[in-house]
Write a protein that holds these residues in place. Structure first.
Motif, short mmCIF file in Angstrom:
data_model
loop_
_atom_site.label_atom_id
_atom_site.label_comp_id
_atom_site.label_asym_id
_atom_site.label_seq_id
_atom_site.Cartn_x
_atom_site.Cartn_y
_atom_site.Cartn_z
N GLU A 288 0.85 -1.20 -0.01
CA GLU A 288 -0.13 0.14 0.00
C GLU A 288 0.72 1.28 -0.14
O GLU A 288 0.75 2.18 -0.54
N VAL A 289 1.87 1.30 0.60
CA VAL A 289 3.01 2.36 0.59
C VAL A 289 3.37 2.52 -0.74
O VAL A 289 3.44 3.87 -0.98
N ALA A 290 3.85 1.55 -1.45
CA ALA A 290 4.29 1.91 -2.93
C ALA A 290 3.21 2.43 -3.75
O ALA A 290 3.32 3.44 -4.50
N ASN A 291 1.76 1.98 -3.58
CA ASN A 291 0.71 2.44 -4.18
C ASN A 291 0.43 4.09 -4.15
O ASN A 291 0.34 4.66 -5.11
N VAL A 292 0.57 4.46 -2.64
CA VAL A 292 0.59 5.66 -2.49
C VAL A 292 1.49 6.59 -3.16
O VAL A 292 1.42 7.52 -4.00
N LEU A 293 2.71 5.90 -3.10
CA LEU A 293 4.02 6.83 -3.78
C LEU A 293 3.54 6.90 -5.12
O LEU A 293 3.98 8.00 -5.92
N ARG A 294 3.38 5.94 -5.95
CA ARG A 294 3.36 5.64 -7.31
C ARG A 294 2.28 6.40 -7.83
O ARG A 294 2.23 6.69 -9.00
N ASN A 295 1.13 6.76 -6.99
CA ASN A 295 -0.17 7.37 -7.43
C ASN A 295 0.53 8.93 -7.64
O ASN A 295 -0.11 9.53 -8.50
N ILE A 296 1.42 9.31 -7.22
CA ILE A 296 2.12 10.69 -7.33
C ILE A 296 3.06 10.74 -8.41
O ILE A 296 2.90 11.68 -9.31
N ASP A 297 3.92 9.73 -8.58
CA ASP A 297 5.12 9.93 -9.51
C ASP A 297 5.39 8.06 -9.67
O ASP A 297 5.68 7.59 -8.61
N GLU A 298 5.50 7.54 -10.91
CA GLU A 298 5.86 6.26 -11.16
C GLU A 298 7.00 6.14 -10.36
O GLU A 298 7.59 4.68 -9.96
N ASN A 299 8.16 6.92 -10.37
CA ASN A 299 9.56 6.60 -10.02
C ASN A 299 9.74 7.05 -8.50
O ASN A 299 10.93 6.72 -7.98
N LEU A 300 8.78 7.60 -7.75
CA LEU A 300 8.94 8.04 -6.35
C LEU A 300 9.17 6.86 -5.44
O LEU A 300 10.06 7.16 -4.45
N PRO A 301 8.58 5.72 -5.49
CA PRO A 301 9.09 4.69 -4.44
C PRO A 301 10.51 4.36 -4.66
O PRO A 301 11.40 4.28 -3.38
N GLU A 302 11.19 4.41 -5.76
CA GLU A 302 12.59 3.97 -5.98
C GLU A 302 13.44 5.12 -5.44
O GLU A 302 14.64 4.92 -4.87
N GLU A 303 12.97 6.48 -5.76
CA GLU A 303 13.58 7.54 -5.35
C GLU A 303 13.90 7.68 -3.84
O GLU A 303 14.81 7.97 -3.06
#
Ligand code: CA
Length: 402
Positions: free
Chosen positions: A129-144
């Protein structure tokens, strides 16, 4: 960055209030992986020595976030140096830096076959769910965000503020752990550190006038390690937990049916690495329930060790050179030394200058505008950095000496 319609606050005895203005932070707090941190206590085995230290990893994570938020809002150099995106990434990384922690972290790391930092990266990059929240903003945000935590982000300032020798994580846990355990060693002047923090030559630095505050911080950390985190009775409890899992592993290798009695450890015993979903189900209550099941086990070793954990019947300790003697006594009394004589080694260096690329160091901004590494300008820190305190002990049940 999208703001909440109304700012939220969470009461906290360390920071007064935790302030939340950004929707992404609120959504991350409400993710199931973050909510799991409510069910994992920050201190685990230390509770055997300081029983009031019941605070959760969730409150520590919120505290680290609040310090990062204050760094951005109160330190002009940080606010002016970082881009809006970097500010968001910094706050998110502070909030999520411990999300991969298992319960009773020190004991579990020895059996999880990979460190909590790797699980943190795995949960941030998903599926979760954490990754979903971040990817909703920007596809690369979790990795960043994950790159800040593993020190590979292109802007080194971000990693320095989250994990270095003077960072949001440590500042929060020293204050929080000392407050909740009731000891005074961890008291540090956070306000003054923030007030004198600057950015110079791509480094986070503190002004020369704050040097005594930083010395006090290093001393606080040093004392907290030996008096609280590495207290022998806390290590004794960790030793018991390790022996429980050694025994469980041994029983499993003899007969796989044991999994039916302890389904919560199915993945732990059968896989190299847990999935995010499996990690999500692992918390303090799961472990405590498993120990009460083990107490009723037909296996005398497992039952005895679990009873010791539940009733705080800790192992005694001696210096490590008595190991052979203890192994012999142990065998004479009919205890298996594999589980009942356990060596543990800890070391702590109060401050380590010049390691790796030096990005971990604490730097001081001198009155003439140059910067110096801390141990070059503080006699106190210079002498502390020569201390390399080691402590090796062997733990055993007192019954074998009777
Ligand atoms: Ca932490």
């Amino acid at each position: 960055m999208e703001k909440l319609a109304e700012k939220r606050v969470i009461r906290d005895p360390i920071h007064g209030y935790i302030h939340i203005e950004d929707k992404v932070i609120w959504d991350l707090i409400n993710s199931k992986e973050f909510q799991r941190l409510r069910r994992v206590r920050q201190l685990g085995s230390t509770l055997m020595v300081f029983p009031s230290g019941e605070h959760s990893r969730m409150m520590h994570s919120l505290g680290a976030y609040e310090i990062a938020r204050r760094m951005i809002n109160e330190v002009d150099d940080i606010r002016n140096t970082l881009t809006e995106r970097e500010k968001m990434v910094l706050m998110v990384a502070a909030l999520l830096h411990d999300i991969g922690h298992a319960p009773f972290s020190h004991s579990f790391e020895s059996i999880l076959s990979c460190k909590h930092e790797l699980y943190t990266a795995q949960i941030i990059t998903g599926p979760s769910e954490v990754a979903n929240v971040l990817r909703n903003i920007d596809e690369n945000l979790p990795e960043e965000v994950a790159s800040v935590i593993d020190h590979t982000h292109p802007n080194p300032i971000l990693s320095q503020l989250i994990s270095s020798q003077l960072d949001a994580d440590r500042l929060d846990y020293l204050l929080r752990d000392s407050y909740f355990t009731g000891v005074s060693y961890g008291q540090i002047d956070l306000d003054r550190i923030l007030r004198t923090m600057r950015v110079k030559n791509n480094k986070v630095v503190v002004k020369r006038s704050s040097i005594y505050t930083v010395e006090n911080y290093i001393m606080a950390r040093y004392h907290m390690y030996w008096q609280v985190y590495y207290h022998p009775n806390s290590r004794s409890y960790d030793t018991l937990l390790k022996s429980i899992f050694t025994r469980l592993r041994d029983l499993y290798s003899e007969n796989e049916d044991i999994l039916e009695q302890y389904p919560m450890y199915r993945e732990l015993l059968t896989k190299k690495r847990l999935s995010n979903e499996e990690m999500y189900l692992l918390d303090d209550s799961t472990c405590m329930y498993s120990f009460s099941l083990m107490r009723r086990s037909k296996d005398p070793v497992l039952s005895d060790l679990a009873g010791r954990v539940l009733n705080r019947n800790l192992f005694e300790y001696m210096s490590a050179d008595r190991e052979e003697y203890l192994i012999n006594e142990c065998k004479k009394k009919g205890y298996d030394p594999r589980y009942y004589v356990v060596k543990d080694h800890q070391k702590q260096i109060p401050y380590l200058p010049y390691t790796g690329d030096g990005s971990d160091n604490i730097y001081v901004l001198m009155d003439n505008g140059t910067i110096e590494e801390l141990s070059n300008v503080s006699q106190v820190v210079k002498s502390l950095s020569t201390i390399n305190e080691q402590d090796e002990r062997v733990f055993y049940p007192k019954e074998i000496e009777l």
